[in-house]
Design a protein around this motif. Structure first.
Motif, PDB file in Angstrom:
ATOM      1  N   LEU A 125     -33.301   1.795 -22.030  1.00 36.05           N
ATOM      2  CA  LEU A 125     -33.798   0.755 -21.117  1.00 36.05           C
ATOM      3  C   LEU A 125     -35.290   0.901 -20.853  1.00 36.05           C
ATOM      4  O   LEU A 125     -35.992  -0.087 -20.593  1.00 36.05           O
ATOM      5  CB  LEU A 125     -33.026   0.815 -19.789  1.00 36.05           C
ATOM      6  N   PHE A 126     -35.792   2.156 -20.911  1.00 37.89           N
ATOM      7  CA  PHE A 126     -37.216   2.369 -20.635  1.00 37.89           C
ATOM      8  C   PHE A 126     -38.119   1.786 -21.715  1.00 37.89           C
ATOM      9  O   PHE A 126     -39.321   1.687 -21.522  1.00 37.89           O
ATOM     10  CB  PHE A 126     -37.504   3.860 -20.460  1.00 37.89           C
ATOM     11  N   MET A 127     -37.547   1.439 -22.872  1.00 33.70           N
ATOM     12  CA  MET A 127     -38.399   0.860 -23.929  1.00 33.70           C
ATOM     13  C   MET A 127     -38.532  -0.647 -23.766  1.00 33.70           C
ATOM     14  O   MET A 127     -39.317  -1.279 -24.456  1.00 33.70           O
ATOM     15  CB  MET A 127     -37.813   1.186 -25.313  1.00 33.70           C
ATOM     16  N   ILE A 128     -37.736  -1.231 -22.854  1.00 35.29           N
ATOM     17  CA  ILE A 128     -37.742  -2.689 -22.677  1.00 35.29           C
ATOM     18  C   ILE A 128     -38.652  -3.047 -21.502  1.00 35.29           C
ATOM     19  O   ILE A 128     -38.356  -2.675 -20.350  1.00 35.29           O
ATOM     20  CB  ILE A 128     -36.323  -3.216 -22.422  1.00 35.29           C
ATOM     21  N   PRO A 129     -39.759  -3.720 -21.749  1.00 34.33           N
ATOM     22  CA  PRO A 129     -40.635  -4.120 -20.642  1.00 34.33           C
ATOM     23  C   PRO A 129     -39.914  -5.007 -19.633  1.00 34.33           C
ATOM     24  O   PRO A 129     -39.099  -5.852 -20.015  1.00 34.33           O
ATOM     25  CB  PRO A 129     -41.764  -4.879 -21.351  1.00 34.33           C
ATOM     26  N   LEU A 130     -40.235  -4.794 -18.368  1.00 37.77           N
ATOM     27  CA  LEU A 130     -39.657  -5.627 -17.325  1.00 37.77           C
ATOM     28  C   LEU A 130     -40.159  -7.061 -17.464  1.00 37.77           C
ATOM     29  O   LEU A 130     -41.278  -7.293 -17.927  1.00 37.77           O
ATOM     30  CB  LEU A 130     -40.041  -5.091 -15.943  1.00 37.77           C
ATOM     31  N   PRO A 131     -39.346  -8.039 -17.057  1.00 36.80           N
ATOM     32  CA  PRO A 131     -39.842  -9.431 -17.063  1.00 36.80           C
ATOM     33  C   PRO A 131     -41.094  -9.551 -16.187  1.00 36.80           C
ATOM     34  O   PRO A 131     -41.207  -8.872 -15.155  1.00 36.80           O
ATOM     35  CB  PRO A 131     -38.663 -10.213 -16.470  1.00 36.80           C
ATOM     36  N   ALA A 132     -42.005 -10.414 -16.601  1.00 40.76           N
ATOM     37  CA  ALA A 132     -43.273 -10.556 -15.883  1.00 40.76           C
ATOM     38  C   ALA A 132     -43.095 -10.858 -14.395  1.00 40.76           C
ATOM     39  O   ALA A 132     -43.804 -10.273 -13.555  1.00 40.76           O
ATOM     40  CB  ALA A 132     -44.126 -11.629 -16.558  1.00 40.76           C
ATOM     41  N   PRO A 133     -42.155 -11.753 -14.000  1.00 37.51           N
ATOM     42  CA  PRO A 133     -41.999 -12.000 -12.548  1.00 37.51           C
ATOM     43  C   PRO A 133     -41.608 -10.743 -11.781  1.00 37.51           C
ATOM     44  O   PRO A 133     -42.087 -10.517 -10.659  1.00 37.51           O
ATOM     45  CB  PRO A 133     -40.886 -13.058 -12.497  1.00 37.51           C
ATOM     46  N   VAL A 134     -40.732  -9.931 -12.376  1.00 36.85           N
ATOM     47  CA  VAL A 134     -40.325  -8.686 -11.712  1.00 36.85           C
ATOM     48  C   VAL A 134     -41.503  -7.718 -11.648  1.00 36.85           C
ATOM     49  O   VAL A 134     -41.749  -7.073 -10.611  1.00 36.85           O
ATOM     50  CB  VAL A 134     -39.135  -8.040 -12.460  1.00 36.85           C
ATOM     51  N   LEU A 135     -42.246  -7.622 -12.748  1.00 37.03           N
ATOM     52  CA  LEU A 135     -43.399  -6.713 -12.784  1.00 37.03           C
ATOM     53  C   LEU A 135     -44.421  -7.098 -11.721  1.00 37.03           C
ATOM     54  O   LEU A 135     -44.968  -6.237 -11.016  1.00 37.03           O
ATOM     55  CB  LEU A 135     -44.031  -6.760 -14.176  1.00 37.03           C
ATOM     56  N   ASN A 136     -44.661  -8.417 -11.586  1.00 38.31           N
ATOM     57  CA  ASN A 136     -45.630  -8.866 -10.588  1.00 38.31           C
ATOM     58  C   ASN A 136     -45.145  -8.593  -9.164  1.00 38.31           C
ATOM     59  O   ASN A 136     -45.939  -8.264  -8.279  1.00 38.31           O
ATOM     60  CB  ASN A 136     -45.908 -10.358 -10.764  1.00 38.31           C
ATOM     61  N   LYS A 137     -43.833  -8.753  -8.962  1.00 41.62           N
ATOM     62  CA  LYS A 137     -43.259  -8.496  -7.633  1.00 41.62           C
ATOM     63  C   LYS A 137     -43.464  -7.042  -7.216  1.00 41.62           C
ATOM     64  O   LYS A 137     -43.632  -6.737  -6.036  1.00 41.62           O
ATOM     65  CB  LYS A 137     -41.767  -8.819  -7.646  1.00 41.62           C
ATOM     66  N   VAL A 138     -43.415  -6.137  -8.198  1.00 34.66           N
ATOM     67  CA  VAL A 138     -43.569  -4.712  -7.904  1.00 34.66           C
ATOM     68  C   VAL A 138     -45.043  -4.327  -7.856  1.00 34.66           C
ATOM     69  O   VAL A 138     -45.467  -3.556  -6.989  1.00 34.66           O
ATOM     70  CB  VAL A 138     -42.828  -3.872  -8.963  1.00 34.66           C
ATOM     71  N   ALA A 139     -45.824  -4.872  -8.793  1.00 35.90           N
ATOM     72  CA  ALA A 139     -47.216  -4.430  -8.937  1.00 35.90           C
ATOM     73  C   ALA A 139     -48.079  -4.824  -7.742  1.00 35.90           C
ATOM     74  O   ALA A 139     -48.894  -4.010  -7.268  1.00 35.90           O
ATOM     75  CB  ALA A 139     -47.809  -4.987 -10.230  1.00 35.90           C
ATOM     76  N   PHE A 140     -47.911  -6.051  -7.241  1.00 39.29           N
ATOM     77  CA  PHE A 140     -48.818  -6.499  -6.180  1.00 39.29           C
ATOM     78  C   PHE A 140     -48.668  -5.668  -4.893  1.00 39.29           C
ATOM     79  O   PHE A 140     -49.682  -5.249  -4.310  1.00 39.29           O
ATOM     80  CB  PHE A 140     -48.610  -7.984  -5.888  1.00 39.29           C
ATOM     81  N   PRO A 141     -47.433  -5.410  -4.417  1.00 41.48           N
ATOM     82  CA  PRO A 141     -47.329  -4.513  -3.246  1.00 41.48           C
ATOM     83  C   PRO A 141     -47.923  -3.137  -3.500  1.00 41.48           C
ATOM     84  O   PRO A 141     -48.495  -2.532  -2.583  1.00 41.48           O
ATOM     85  CB  PRO A 141     -45.816  -4.426  -3.017  1.00 41.48           C
ATOM     86  N   LEU A 142     -47.803  -2.650  -4.742  1.00 42.38           N
ATOM     87  CA  LEU A 142     -48.404  -1.348  -5.053  1.00 42.38           C
ATOM     88  C   LEU A 142     -49.926  -1.418  -4.989  1.00 42.38           C
ATOM     89  O   LEU A 142     -50.583  -0.464  -4.551  1.00 42.38           O
ATOM     90  CB  LEU A 142     -47.952  -0.886  -6.448  1.00 42.38           C
ATOM     91  N   GLN A 143     -50.503  -2.553  -5.427  1.00 44.04           N
ATOM     92  CA  GLN A 143     -51.961  -2.729  -5.317  1.00 44.04           C
ATOM     93  C   GLN A 143     -52.398  -2.643  -3.857  1.00 44.04           C
ATOM     94  O   GLN A 143     -53.364  -1.953  -3.515  1.00 44.04           O
ATOM     95  CB  GLN A 143     -52.375  -4.085  -5.885  1.00 44.04           C
ATOM     96  N   LEU A 144     -51.673  -3.384  -3.000  1.00 44.49           N
ATOM     97  CA  LEU A 144     -52.032  -3.416  -1.581  1.00 44.49           C
ATOM     98  C   LEU A 144     -51.850  -2.038  -0.945  1.00 44.49           C
ATOM     99  O   LEU A 144     -52.678  -1.600  -0.136  1.00 44.49           O
ATOM    100  CB  LEU A 144     -51.175  -4.453  -0.846  1.00 44.49           C
ATOM    101  N   LEU A 145     -50.756  -1.343  -1.319  1.00 47.86           N
ATOM    102  CA  LEU A 145     -50.505  -0.022  -0.747  1.00 47.86           C
ATOM    103  C   LEU A 145     -51.588   0.968  -1.155  1.00 47.86           C
ATOM    104  O   LEU A 145     -52.096   1.734  -0.317  1.00 47.86           O
ATOM    105  CB  LEU A 145     -49.132   0.484  -1.205  1.00 47.86           C
ATOM    106  N   ALA A 146     -51.959   0.956  -2.440  1.00 49.71           N
ATOM    107  CA  ALA A 146     -53.002   1.871  -2.909  1.00 49.71           C
ATOM    108  C   ALA A 146     -54.321   1.587  -2.198  1.00 49.71           C
ATOM    109  O   ALA A 146     -55.041   2.514  -1.785  1.00 49.71           O
ATOM    110  CB  ALA A 146     -53.166   1.746  -4.420  1.00 49.71           C
ATOM    111  N   ALA A 147     -54.648   0.279  -2.037  1.00 48.58           N
ATOM    112  CA  ALA A 147     -55.905  -0.080  -1.353  1.00 48.58           C
ATOM    113  C   ALA A 147     -55.849   0.325   0.118  1.00 48.58           C
ATOM    114  O   ALA A 147     -56.855   0.825   0.669  1.00 48.58           O
ATOM    115  CB  ALA A 147     -56.141  -1.593  -1.477  1.00 48.58           C
ATOM    116  N   ARG A 148     -54.686   0.142   0.764  1.00 52.03           N
ATOM    117  CA  ARG A 148     -54.570   0.494   2.182  1.00 52.03           C
ATOM    118  C   ARG A 148     -54.713   2.001   2.395  1.00 52.03           C
ATOM    119  O   ARG A 148     -55.450   2.444   3.287  1.00 52.03           O
ATOM    120  CB  ARG A 148     -53.216   0.027   2.721  1.00 52.03           C
ATOM    121  N   VAL A 149     -54.022   2.791   1.570  1.00 54.55           N
ATOM    122  CA  VAL A 149     -54.102   4.252   1.712  1.00 54.55           C
ATOM    123  C   VAL A 149     -55.520   4.740   1.416  1.00 54.55           C
ATOM    124  O   VAL A 149     -56.066   5.589   2.140  1.00 54.55           O
ATOM    125  CB  VAL A 149     -53.090   4.941   0.773  1.00 54.55           C
TER     126      VAL A 149
END
Length: 279
Positions: A125-149
């Motif tokens: 399963l790790f070789m299969i990229p996540l669908p773009a909508p799912v990736l964006n859902k995860v990536a954007f909160p991580l961007q905000l969290l990294a910037a906040r910390v």
């Protein structure tokens, strides 16, 4: 069945699978090569193959028998393939390969063989990229969290900083925590590495699960530390210093540090492990 007939049947079956999924793996290889978030994809089939080879004695000892339960699993895999191709949505097509292989394994070798091969198969399963909508859902909160910390840490270090969303303004420069800096890349890679490391280093499923789960906060904290250090370098030496060699090298350095932390967690879990061989 005569050995020659068995070999011919397996060759015909392998040819059919290659015909159905050849283009799927070609697309996967292209994405692994061009998308830095999934460059680890090349290693996943190799690791999965090693995990399967490591279980070869169990496979040789298990009772080989056909199972009719393989038919519905095989049909599900083929249905995912057809639906995915009809809708031009890549994820079901790629996922269907794993389901189809599981169905064929159960159909030709039985449930015991599938049970033994399940972990190497699921690891794919790790070789299969996540669908773009799912990736964006995860990536954007991580961007905000990294910037906040990073903003909070820089402020505690008495470095003048103003944060707005994923933008960090310093006295002499501006940093933008983009998707590439969200940490999603290191998070996915570290999770895959954690699964393998937990498999080989921990003996109970509880400690294995705890070690894999620890990869998430470790990856998040490590990425926030990377963004913070980028801000410190930009403040002291200017944005060019922060965006040069350091920016390229820091990802690898932070990943090594994160893996070191995971090894420490594994050691702590192992030290608490009772003298049993499983639960």
């Amino acid at each position: 069945m005569p050995p020659l007939a068995l070999v011919l049947q397996l060759l015909a079956l392998g040819g059919a699978v290659a015909f159905l999924y050849g283009h799927v793996f070609a697309d996967l290889a292209t994405q692994w090569w061009t998308d830095e978030n999934y460059s680890h994809g090349f290693l996943v089939p190799l690791i999965s193959g090693y995990l399967l080879w490591e279980r070869r004695r169990q496979l040789m000892r298990c009772r080989i028998e056909t199972s009719a339960w393989g038919y519905p699993v095989l049909l599900l895999g083929l249905a995912l393939l057809i639906v995915g191709q009809a809708s031009a949505f890549g994820y079901p097509v790629r996922l269907s390969f794993l389901v189809t292989v599981a169905g064929l394994t159960m159909l030709l070798a039985g449930r015991d063989a599938l049970r033994i091969a399940a972990f190497p198969l699921i690891f794919l399963l790790f070789m299969i990229p996540l669908p773009a909508p799912v990736l964006n859902k995860v990536a954007f909160p991580l961007q905000l969290l990294a910037a906040r910390v990073a903003g909070t840490t820089l402020d505690l270090a008495n470095i003048p900083v103003l944060r707005e969303g994923n933008i960090i303004d310093l006295a002499n420069s501006r940093l933008e925590v983009t998707e590439a800096c969200s940490g999603i890349r290191s998070l996915v890679a570290l999770l895959a590495l954690a699964v393998v490391f937990a498999y080989f280093s921990q003996k109970t499923w509880r400690s294995q699960a705890a070690l894999v789960a620890s990869a998430i906060p470790i990856a998040v904290v490590a990425n926030a530390a990377r963004v913070t250090l980028t801000g410190v370098l930009a403040q002291i030496f200017g944005s060019e210093a922060a965006m040069g060699f350091y920016h390229l090298f820091s990802g690898w350095l932070i990943f090594v540090v994160a893996f070191g932390l995971m090894v420490m967690v594994g050691g702590a879990l192992g030290s608490r492990r009772p003298g049993t061989t499983g639960t």
